[in-house]
Write an enzyme that holds these catalytic residues in place. Structure first.
Site, PDB file in Angstrom:
ATOM      1  N   SER A   3      55.959  45.215  42.018  1.00 17.29           N
ATOM      2  CA  SER A   3      55.893  46.575  41.478  1.00 17.29           C
ATOM      3  C   SER A   3      54.478  47.028  41.147  1.00 17.29           C
ATOM      4  CB  SER A   3      56.770  46.680  40.228  1.00 17.29           C
ATOM      5  OG  SER A   3      58.134  46.532  40.567  1.00 17.29           O
ATOM      6  N   GLU A  17      -3.864   9.974  50.886  1.00 18.57           N
ATOM      7  CA  GLU A  17      -3.517  10.136  52.291  1.00 18.57           C
ATOM      8  C   GLU A  17      -4.691  10.491  53.200  1.00 18.57           C
ATOM      9  OE1 GLU A  17      -0.348   9.569  53.498  1.00 18.57           O
ATOM     10  OE2 GLU A  17       0.015   8.865  51.453  1.00 18.57           O
TER      11      GLU A  17
END
Length: 640
Positions: free
Chosen positions: A385, A112
């Site tokens: 319960s 690059e």
């Protein structure tokens, strides 16, 4: 590198940097082309200084001093096993430059920007070449971009190919090189660039393509990765292995031309057999119920944007193998209950360490692949319960009752609102005088309602709020029978506070969070607070042990002291068992998503307690047997 340093070899080739300028430009005479190049380079280099002054509307690159790119959040189990990653558009893990393989740095720069360490943001020769090529082509065909120019383009500018954008790139690149070092720019570039398949930055790309850290990439792997930058999806080895090898060869050839590698290194890299990884960016979670709960907690605390982009490292409280064991048990019992006629049943399970309130297992349904709705944390269901211990605790804390106090199980009727309420027991009978211990063991309804009315339903609600149950509650006569909505997580956490004798921390599935640099963002080291009366907590544990030894919870006996309570709603839509030993508290719920009846006769003691028993038996393998502290070890509260 073999003999000389990377920078020395770059310097040697600085004089020959114009070589590639002449490739493929056409049949223009060498002297004429060279003259044009030199003239154009001078004009561009000099003109950009003026442009740097005139481009006053460009972004301020100084903000990059404090720039933090969006980064993937990673979630791990308690032992460091990766469970999933969470990210927005960019799947990225930022790593410092010294944690990136030198092979990759060289390969990228060779491909690059081979003059990166010698220019000041732009390469005049490269720009000059691009101008000539584009002039001959009658449009933008070649960029001449340096790494710095690519970085500012990715961060600030559009991808539209235009001459004005190239000028803006150059101006910003010059400015950036004045405030950041070369190494800072290269580090930012390598962590910012897109590598294909939703991988942003070198680390996630290296893990995806080669199943390793960017620090350990070989020359062959590095050259292949560098070849991806121009068109990552096209050159990806996952998409076209042959084209990926071709680009790898080009990058290696460029490195050889620059004398950054030897012929021997070139040959070895070209012939190296690469072991490929797999596309990871969109893979699912190993434990969806855990990671989804974590994500919700993170979004609530830090915000969704931070969750998707903040790069957090989250250590959960859960051991992956322990969680998988819990999920397997839930799946097995789901099938067994289907065979028994409980069609469309769903099961949720939550296990909490009462000493820390760390979640150890959280199962939100029978199959997260078919439904990610988390019934353990999101489903508000009636506890029946299983709510009664909250009432009896409030009575014990009031000082008027003990586990052996007498209550009368007899017919009663109460004025409730605009009408009359006549409570009944599950079996329709009445048992007369009995102890609180026996009333809870046999899950009698009338005694708990009488005690609730005596101490005041607001006192019961206050207890529930202290225990972390935040569902709407009204002080109605039927409240002690659990006609409210709660989650399995709330129930497990409440019972865990009993099991820790009134000491409570906030229940959590997150142990610790750091950012990607290791800075601690959240430390959930338990900081317990005493929120309940210790004697009353020990007394309710003592009473609930009788549920297991002589009451409705006999199916939950595990050969060591445990305390718990069954829960069955009157219409049999929800059935529960919530129980604890000193080291682990677990709530198990069964119901249907459409809130219809499970089956006639379905009870928490008959169908849920065995699930709890099997889970706890496996969960407690190797864990020493421990007894609960008796109430006598704590001072009893005075009667109010």
């Amino acid at each position: 590198m073999s003999s000389r340093t990377f920078e020395e070899k770059q310097s040697q080739h600085q004089t020959s940097s114009g070589f590639e300028f002449f490739k493929g430009v056409g049949q223009i005479a060498g002297g004429t082309l060279l003259s044009i190049t030199m003239l154009t380079s001078s004009i561009v280099a000099g003109g950009l200084v003026g442009l740097a002054i005139s481009f006053r509307n460009l972004p301020d690159v100084r903000q990059l001093r404090n720039f933090f790119p969006s980064e993937t959040t990673y979630i791990y189990d308690i032992k460091g096993k990766l469970l999933t990653s969470i990210h927005g558009e960019a799947n990225r893990e930022v790593v410092p430059l010294d944690k990136i393989s030198p092979n990759l740095k060289r390969a990228v720069l060779a491909s690059e920007d081979s003059h990166f360490y010698y220019h000041h943001g732009i390469n005049p020769t490269g720009v000059g070449r691009a101008v000539v090529v584009n002039w001959l082509a009658g449009g933008v065909r070649e960029g001449g971009s340096t790494v710095t120019m690519q970085l500012v383009k990715n961060l600030f500018l559009t991808r539209r190919r235009a001459f004005t954008r190239k000028l803006a790139e150059a101006v910003l690149a010059i400015r950036l090189e004045q405030i950041l070092t070369k190494d800072q720019i290269l580090e930012m570039y390598l962590n910012q660039v897109y590598w294909g398949h939703n991988n942003y930055g070198v680390q996630t790309a290296a893990r995806s393509y080669f199943d390793k850290s960017a620090e350990n990439l070989t020359l062959a792997e590095s050259a292949m990765m560098a070849g991806l930058i121009q068109a990552p999806e096209e050159f990806s080895p996952f998409a076209n292995r042959k084209l990926a090898k071709q680009k790898q060869k080009e990058v290696l050839g460029r490195m050889l031309d620059l004398n950054w590698i030897t012929q021997e290194e070139y040959d070895q890299a070209l012939n190296e057999e690469i072991k490929y990884g797999r596309i990871r960016s969109f893979q699912g979670s190993a434990l969806p119920y855990i990671t989804n709960s974590v994500a919700q907690e993170l979004a609530k605390k830090f915000g969704r944007d931070t969750l998707l982009k903040g790069g957090m490292r989250v250590q959960t409280t859960v051991d992956a193998n322990f969680q998988l064991m819990a999920e397997d048990i839930v799946k097995k019992w789901h099938k067994r209950l289907l065979a028994q006629g409980l069609s469309k049943n769903q099961i949720a399970l939550v296990a909490i360490d009462p000493r820390t309130h760390f979640v150890k297992a959280l199962v939100g349904g029978v199959d997260s692949r078919t439904s990610e709705f988390n019934r353990a944390t999101q489903a508000q269901r009636q506890p029946g319960s299983a709510f009664k211990p909250f009432v009896y605790y409030a009575a014990f804390a009031n000082g008027k009752y003990t586990p052996d106090s007498t209550v009368i199980d007899s017919p009663v009727r109460y004025r409730d609102g605009s009408g009359w309420y006549t409570p009944r027991n599950y079996d329709g009978s009445f048992s007369g005088a009995m102890s609180v211990r026996k009333a809870l063991a046999q899950s009698r309804n009338i005694p708990v309602i009488k005690i609730g009315k005596e101490i005041g339903m607001n006192k019961v609600i206050e207890t529930c709020r202290t225990l972390g149950i935040m569902s709407p509650m009204e002080p109605v006569t039927s409240l002690p029978l659990g006609a409210i909505g709660v989650t399995p997580l709330e129930m497990a956490s409440a019972y865990a506070t009993f099991a820790n004798y009134g000491w409570q921390s906030s229940p959590t599935v997150i142990a610790r969070i750091t950012d990607s640099s290791g800075n601690v963002l959240l430390d959930n080291t338990p900081k317990p607070q005493l929120v309940l009366d210790p004697w009353a907590s020990a007394a309710i544990l003592d009473t609930m042990q009788s549920v297991v030894t002589e009451g409705t919870g006999k199916g939950a006996a595990i050969g060591r002291p445990s305390a718990g309570k069954t829960g069955t709603t009157s219409s049999e839509k929800d059935i529960w068992y919530v129980g604890t030993v000193p080291q682990l508290t677990t709530a198990v719920w069964i119901g249907r998503d459409d809130n219809r009846q499970l089956a006639s006769g379905a009870t928490g003691g008959g169908m849920v307690a065995p699930i709890w028993k099997e889970f706890m038996t496996q969960a407690l393998k190797g864990v020493p047997v421990e007894k609960f502290k008796p109430p006598s070890q704590f001072p009893r509260p005075k009667s109010n």
